[in-house]
Write an enzyme that holds these catalytic residues in place. Structure first.
Site, PDB file in Angstrom:
ATOM      1  N   SER A  14       0.836  -1.204   0.000  1.00 23.68           N
ATOM      2  CA  SER A  14       0.000   0.000   0.000  1.00 23.68           C
ATOM      3  C   SER A  14       0.873   1.257   0.000  1.00 23.68           C
ATOM      4  CB  SER A  14      -0.923   0.007   1.217  1.00 23.68           C
ATOM      5  OG  SER A  14      -1.853  -1.046   1.127  1.00 23.68           O
ATOM      6  N   ALA A  58       1.873  -6.079  12.205  1.00 23.42           N
ATOM      7  CA  ALA A  58       1.544  -4.661  12.331  1.00 23.42           C
ATOM      8  C   ALA A  58       2.711  -3.905  11.710  1.00 23.42           C
ATOM      9  CB  ALA A  58       1.335  -4.261  13.785  1.00 23.42           C
ATOM     10  N   ASN A  62      -7.089   0.633  -0.229  1.00 19.72           N
ATOM     11  CA  ASN A  62      -6.997  -0.038   1.073  1.00 19.72           C
ATOM     12  C   ASN A  62      -7.930   0.687   2.042  1.00 19.72           C
ATOM     13  OD1 ASN A  62      -6.359  -1.024   3.589  1.00 19.72           O
ATOM     14  ND2 ASN A  62      -4.173  -1.225   3.170  1.00 19.72           N
ATOM     15  N   CYS A  92      -6.931  -1.689   6.498  1.00 23.79           N
ATOM     16  CA  CYS A  92      -5.832  -2.021   7.412  1.00 23.79           C
ATOM     17  C   CYS A  92      -6.373  -1.932   8.843  1.00 23.79           C
ATOM     18  CB  CYS A  92      -4.651  -1.077   7.222  1.00 23.79           C
ATOM     19  SG  CYS A  92      -3.291  -1.503   8.341  1.00 23.79           S
ATOM     20  N   ASN A 140      -9.250  -8.256   4.130  1.00 22.64           N
ATOM     21  CA  ASN A 140      -7.986  -7.875   4.757  1.00 22.64           C
ATOM     22  C   ASN A 140      -7.857  -8.681   6.060  1.00 22.64           C
ATOM     23  OD1 ASN A 140      -5.643  -6.372   5.676  1.00 22.64           O
ATOM     24  ND2 ASN A 140      -6.333  -4.650   4.443  1.00 22.64           N
ATOM     25  N   GLY A 155      -5.839 -16.668   3.426  1.00 25.83           N
ATOM     26  CA  GLY A 155      -5.481 -18.034   3.781  1.00 25.83           C
ATOM     27  C   GLY A 155      -5.435 -19.037   2.648  1.00 25.83           C
TER      28      GLY A 155
HETATM   29  O1  RRO Z   1       1.099  -2.320   6.674  1.00 25.07           O
HETATM   30  C1  RRO Z   1       0.361  -2.990   7.453  1.00 25.07           C
HETATM   31  O2  RRO Z   1       0.607  -3.082   8.662  1.00 25.07           O
HETATM   32  C2  RRO Z   1      -0.847  -3.687   6.978  1.00 25.07           C
HETATM   33  C3  RRO Z   1      -1.725  -3.171   6.041  1.00 25.07           C
HETATM   34 BR1  RRO Z   1      -1.405  -1.581   5.130  1.00 25.07          BR
HETATM   35  C4  RRO Z   1      -2.932  -3.868   5.739  1.00 25.07           C
HETATM   36  O3  RRO Z   1      -3.789  -3.451   4.940  1.00 25.07           O
HETATM   37  N1  RRO Z   1      -3.167  -5.031   6.393  1.00 25.07           N
HETATM   38  C5  RRO Z   1      -2.301  -5.529   7.277  1.00 25.07           C
HETATM   39  O4  RRO Z   1      -2.564  -6.606   7.856  1.00 25.07           O
HETATM   40  N2  RRO Z   1      -1.131  -4.860   7.558  1.00 25.07           N
END
Ligand code: RRO
Length: 302
Positions: free
Chosen positions: A46, A70, A125, A128, A190, A242
């Site tokens: 992203s 994260a 997105n 997240c 997501n 998954g």
């Molecule tokens: O970068 C992240 O921590 C992250 C994003 Br942008 C997302 O959309 N989903 C995720 O599990 N991690």
């Protein structure tokens, strides 16, 4: 051999297995490597308006059935990433740019920069699960989702998809907002908002405390989300969550997905997973009399 080709608007894929955002997709070289490994399309990490460092370590926990991450949206910003994308154009497979922003204006700016750099599509997105002011904080309000999708869809000419969060009471309300806003597809799902704790240190493992769960553990949640969305929407659905084997992909397709994305499995099993999945799907479809992807899509719906 059965032809696995699929199309999402003007995005033409030789097979339905896309690389999901966030895995091996931060450089042009990594994206091309995934195409060479057999991905039908790739989605970038992203990208936002400005460069962002992401969360400090620890930012990833590996579990027996998935990951909790994260990362915190680490990315070089749209100008620098546009330069990176240009280095691989024309690419051997479509590149879909995952974009994030805090408002309509930001989304439009990043989407336009990515289209200009050669992206064949945009994945917004809206999901997240651990980014203050971004992602799921915007993506659980149908009115905001509609307004942001409308803004992007009316400003770029490539297909616009929106990636949805499962962390909401009714994912179909969000899907409908994407469709009403002129989105070309939804991507579900997501990661699930999650936490891991270290008993020895008596504190959460991730520096951000919260993270997002991905991998095989979330697959039944994703399949259910796709099934529910299919009952409500007319636009195509991209299934993600998954998928590690052809059987997992077949579940998503029969639930109503037109194509699917593979993320954690690339980390857990390596890029070979693309050919394993598409080869297995072809063999299954041949032995069960499915003529092509459309023929198998939504097979479990009455
Ligand atoms: O970068 C992240 O921590 C992250 C994003 Br942008 C997302 O959309 N989903 C995720 O599990 N991690």
């Amino acid at each position: 051999m059965i032809d696995l080709a699929v199309e999402i608007g003007t995005i033409r894929m030789s097979n339905p297995a896309m690389l999901a955002s966030g895995v091996m997709d931060e450089t042009g070289e990594a994206l091309v490597r995934m195409m060479e490994a057999g991905a039908g399309a790739v989605v970038t990490k992203s990208i936002g308006v400005a460069a962002h460092d992401g969360h400090p370590n620890p930012c990833l926990v590996e579990l027996p059935h998935g990951y909790v991450n994260a990362m915190g949206l680490p990315n070089p910003g749209m100008d620098r990433f546009a330069e990176e994308l240009r280095t691989i154009m024309p690419a051997p497979a479509p590149v879909i740019a995952s974009v994030y922003a805090a408002d309509e204006e930001g989304f439009v700016a990043v989407a336009a920069a990515m289209e200009d750099a050669g992206a064949a599509g945009v994945e917004m997105n809206l999901s997240c699960p651990h980014a203050a002011g971004f992602g799921m904080e915007l993506g659980t309000d149908p009115a905001r989702v509609r307004s942001m999708v409308e803004a992007v869809a009316s400003s770029v000419s490539v297909p616009v998809m929106a990636k949805l969060t499962p962390n909401t009471a009714d994912i179909t309300a969000i899907g409908r907002a994407v469709e009403d806003g002129g989105g070309d597809a939804v991507v579900a799902i997501n990661t699930l908002r999650a936490m891991c704790i270290s008993p020895e240190f008596a504190r959460p493992v991730l520096s951000n405390r919260y993270g997002g769960l991905s991998g095989p553990a979330v697959r039944p949640v994703g399949v259910r989300a796709v099934y529910d969305l299919r009952r409500e929407l007319s636009i195509p659905i991209v299934g993600v969550g998954g998928i590690e084997t052809w059987r997992d992909a077949a579940e998503y397709i029969m639930a109503g997905a037109s194509c699917f994305q593979v993320g954690s499995a690339v980390g857990r099993r390596g890029p070979e997973v693309f050919r394993e999945i598409t080869g297995g799907l072809q063999a299954f479809m041949e032995s069960h009399g499915y003529a092509g992807m459309k023929d198998m899509e939504a097979a479990v719906h009455d």
